[in-house]
Design a protein around this motif. Structure first.
Motif, mmCIF file in Angstrom:
data_model
loop_
_atom_site.group_PDB
_atom_site.id
_atom_site.type_symbol
_atom_site.label_atom_id
_atom_site.label_comp_id
_atom_site.label_asym_id
_atom_site.label_seq_id
_atom_site.Cartn_x
_atom_site.Cartn_y
_atom_site.Cartn_z
ATOM 1 N N LEU A 181 -9.838 11.448 -8.546
ATOM 2 C CA LEU A 181 -9.852 9.956 -7.895
ATOM 3 C C LEU A 181 -8.680 9.525 -7.696
ATOM 4 N N GLY A 182 -7.893 10.846 -7.993
ATOM 5 C CA GLY A 182 -6.402 9.842 -7.381
ATOM 6 C C GLY A 182 -6.621 10.494 -5.495
ATOM 7 N N ILE A 195 -8.814 10.386 -3.554
ATOM 8 C CA ILE A 195 -10.388 9.022 -3.124
ATOM 9 C C ILE A 195 -8.900 8.434 -2.811
ATOM 10 N N PHE A 196 -8.341 7.628 -3.999
ATOM 11 C CA PHE A 196 -7.812 6.152 -3.870
ATOM 12 C C PHE A 196 -6.210 6.818 -2.751
ATOM 13 N N LEU A 197 -5.940 7.840 -2.095
ATOM 14 C CA LEU A 197 -4.610 7.644 -1.498
ATOM 15 C C LEU A 197 -5.571 7.765 0.157
ATOM 16 N N PHE A 234 1.700 1.501 -3.653
ATOM 17 C CA PHE A 234 0.510 2.686 -4.214
ATOM 18 C C PHE A 234 0.758 4.429 -4.048
ATOM 19 N N LEU A 244 0.758 -1.177 0.090
ATOM 20 C CA LEU A 244 0.256 0.176 0.339
ATOM 21 C C LEU A 244 0.653 1.581 -0.251
ATOM 22 N N ILE A 292 0.728 7.412 -6.390
ATOM 23 C CA ILE A 292 -0.039 8.352 -6.055
ATOM 24 C C ILE A 292 0.126 9.791 -5.625
ATOM 25 N N THR A 352 -6.169 2.110 4.941
ATOM 26 C CA THR A 352 -6.107 0.337 5.014
ATOM 27 C C THR A 352 -4.845 0.580 5.446
ATOM 28 N N VAL A 356 -8.646 6.399 1.209
ATOM 29 C CA VAL A 356 -8.787 4.697 1.148
ATOM 30 C C VAL A 356 -7.295 4.362 1.193
ATOM 31 N N PHE A 357 -6.318 4.423 0.585
ATOM 32 C CA PHE A 357 -5.159 3.698 0.458
ATOM 33 C C PHE A 357 -4.776 3.683 2.221
ATOM 34 N N GLU A 415 -9.091 13.527 -12.430
ATOM 35 C CA GLU A 415 -8.119 11.956 -12.345
ATOM 36 C C GLU A 415 -6.848 12.877 -10.463
#
Length: 363
Positions: free
Chosen positions: A100-101, A103-105, A77, A74, A81, A111, A107-108, A97
């Motif tokens: 979206l990046g 949001i993924f950041l 990732f 993670l 990002i 986690t 989430v990661f 983009e």
């Protein structure tokens, strides 16, 4: 992850009423088995108290490896990002983009925090979470994963066989409030595949007889060895043995079946062994408060004190010459399967690690 229930968050029954179809009450005055089985869970035993390991100790090390692996992945990732999103963005990237990046950041990173929480229950914590039964005062003391001390009278617990997953049961001790809701709970170390599992009932009978009998003799006689981790951390040899016996459990010495399973799954067991070492070496030995130790003072000439009266060490089943060939073959096969599995994962990502080819080239 069902066998780690209660380690990271509260048991599923806390704050709820016990469900009749998932709970089968046990009578502390009634025998459930003629056989008593400690299941190698005893830390100390004497005529004053019995101390057991926690239910998660059998598989200790797995969560350490799993958490570290996912945290590293993670973080990789997150680095990608951050690097391509902020320091070196693609020429045609726009607001969409970037959002979206982001949001993924989030989430990661969330986690990663979750896996760090899991990691801290095995590493940089306690080497184990002991359960102590005082037969003289009829009290129970439990150091919980949140490092809080649970103390209650033996008679105050609702004790029952509890189904905590589709096919797993444990012996659950619960304190109930006026509305019959569970306020505190813990489970004995050994778990079973059914409420009728003989091994599970034998484990309960071992504890029940210790607390209900006039002396500790019957339970003491059932103990073949102790796991003395209250004074010192387990050695590398003991960690290796614990990983090996975790494959099949039981109170017997290391036998042929355990060796076969161990060498057939060697890559995974070796990783678990490394994780167990990391978790034990980075943690500290838990200590009960002084007032608890005073309540649990051991008699000077206690005939049932295992430290004063140890028994001969269990001797592992001897290895016959032909077994070395079998174990070697299983080891090689397990390594080939493990490397082949990694190669398949790399092919799925459009790459080729070539580990299996490299292994045969080395041979």
């Amino acid at each position: 992850m069902s066998d780690w229930v209660g380690l990271f968050i509260n048991y599923e029954t806390v704050g709820k009423q016990l469900k009749p179809h998932k709970t089968e009450a046990l009578n502390r005055r009634q025998s459930e088995s003629e056989t008593l089985s400690p299941h190698r869970a005893v830390i100390q035993i004497n005529n004053t108290y019995l101390e057991l390991i926690d239910r998660w100790n059998y598989q200790r090390g797995f969560i350490t490896v799993l958490s570290l692996a996912f945290i590293l992945i993670l973080f990789g990732f997150v680095y990608i990002i951050v690097y391509f999103g902020f320091f070196n963005p693609f020429p045609n990237s726009g607001v969409g983009e970037m959002v979206l990046g982001g949001i993924f950041l989030i989430v990661f990173l969330g986690t990663i925090l979750m896996f760090l929480h899991m990691l801290k229950r095995e590493c940089f914590s306690f080497t184990h979470y002991p359960i102590r039964f005082n037969r003289k005062l009829k009290k129970v003391y439990v150091i919980q994963p949140n490092k809080k001390l649970l103390v209650a009278n033996w008679e105050d617990f609702h004790i029952g066989l509890q189904q905590y997953s589709r096919s797993r049961w444990d012996v659950r001790f619960s304190l109930l409030d006026d509305q019959e809701k569970v306020t505190e709970t813990f489970a004995l170390p050994y778990t079973g595949f059914s409420q009728y599992s003989p091994e599970l009932l034998q484990h309960w009978e071992f504890v029940r007889r210790y607390m209900e009998d006039a002396t500790a003799k019957t339970s003491y006689d059932a103990v073949t060895e102790v796991f003395p981790i209250h004074h010192r951390k387990e050695t590398l040899k003991k960690s290796f043995e614990r990983v090996m016996i975790a494959t099949t459990g039981g109170d017997q010495p290391i036998n042929r079946t355990q060796r076969l399973i161990f060498w057939a799954t060697f890559p995974f067991r070796f990783i678990e062994f490394i994780g167990r070492i990391l978790s034990v070496k980075t943690s500290k030995i838990p200590k009960f408060p002084d007032w608890v130790e005073q309540e649990c003072t051991i008699e000077t000439n206690d005939p049932y004190d295992f430290e004063q009266h140890p028994k001969p060490k269990l001797q592992s089943e001897p290895i016959k010459p032909f077994e070395y060939m079998i174990y070697t073959a299983l080891l090689l096969i397990s390594i080939v399967i493990f490397l082949g599995f990694i190669d398949l994962l790399s092919l799925a990502k459009g790459e080729n690690s070539g580990l299996l080819k490299a292994l045969f080239f080395w041979w």
